[in-house]
Design a protein around this motif. Structure first.
Motif, short mmCIF file in Angstrom:
data_model
loop_
_atom_site.label_atom_id
_atom_site.label_comp_id
_atom_site.label_asym_id
_atom_site.label_seq_id
_atom_site.Cartn_x
_atom_site.Cartn_y
_atom_site.Cartn_z
N PHE A 23 0.85 -1.19 0.00
CA PHE A 23 0.00 0.00 0.00
C PHE A 23 0.89 1.24 0.00
N VAL A 24 0.45 2.27 -0.71
CA VAL A 24 1.23 3.50 -0.83
C VAL A 24 0.29 4.69 -0.68
N LEU A 25 0.75 5.74 -0.02
CA LEU A 25 -0.01 6.97 0.07
C LEU A 25 0.32 7.83 -1.15
N HIS A 26 -0.72 8.24 -1.89
CA HIS A 26 -0.56 9.06 -3.08
C HIS A 26 -1.42 10.31 -2.95
N GLU A 27 -1.05 11.31 -3.72
CA GLU A 27 -1.89 12.49 -3.85
C GLU A 27 -2.81 12.24 -5.04
N VAL A 28 -4.10 12.53 -4.87
CA VAL A 28 -5.06 12.36 -5.95
C VAL A 28 -5.86 13.64 -6.13
N GLU A 29 -6.26 13.89 -7.36
CA GLU A 29 -7.12 15.03 -7.67
C GLU A 29 -8.54 14.53 -7.79
N LEU A 30 -9.46 15.23 -7.16
CA LEU A 30 -10.87 14.85 -7.21
C LEU A 30 -11.65 15.79 -8.13
N ASP A 31 -12.69 15.25 -8.78
CA ASP A 31 -13.56 16.10 -9.58
C ASP A 31 -14.62 16.72 -8.67
N ASP A 32 -15.54 17.43 -9.25
CA ASP A 32 -16.57 18.12 -8.47
C ASP A 32 -17.49 17.17 -7.71
N ASP A 33 -17.57 15.92 -8.18
CA ASP A 33 -18.41 14.91 -7.51
C ASP A 33 -17.64 14.08 -6.49
N GLY A 34 -16.35 14.38 -6.30
CA GLY A 34 -15.54 13.65 -5.33
C GLY A 34 -14.91 12.39 -5.86
N HIS A 35 -14.96 12.17 -7.18
CA HIS A 35 -14.34 11.00 -7.79
C HIS A 35 -12.92 11.34 -8.24
N VAL A 36 -12.06 10.33 -8.26
CA VAL A 36 -10.66 10.54 -8.64
C VAL A 36 -10.59 10.93 -10.11
#
Length: 77
Positions: free
Chosen positions: A14-27
């Motif tokens: 498992f790895v911690l990553h930075e993710v960008e979310l859209d307006d609906d909270g999806h990756v």
């Protein structure tokens, strides 16, 4: 779009990553490298502590994402 921290299941680890979310909270997008925590000198060491606390809060709150063999992220159903 907001960026946040998510745990990603790479299969063997498992790895911690930075993710960008859209307006609906999806990756929407993600950084392929694992997270490192740093801030400018004017932010002080307290800035890193704050970043770590935010990452911990998000890692606890959000479901784990799965990385496919093709390298795509899959959100839990």
């Amino acid at each position: 779009m907001p960026w946040t921290y998510r745990i990603v299941d790479h299969g063997e680890h498992f790895v911690l990553h930075e993710v960008e979310l859209d307006d609906d909270g999806h990756v929407r997008d993600w950084l392929r490298r694992s997270i490192d925590f740093a801030c400018d000198r004017d932010c002080s060491p307290g800035g890193i502590v704050s970043l770590l606390e935010d990452a911990l809060k998000e890692a606890r709150r959000a479901p784990v994402l799965k990385l496919t063999k093709e390298g795509a992220l899959v959100e839990p159903a």
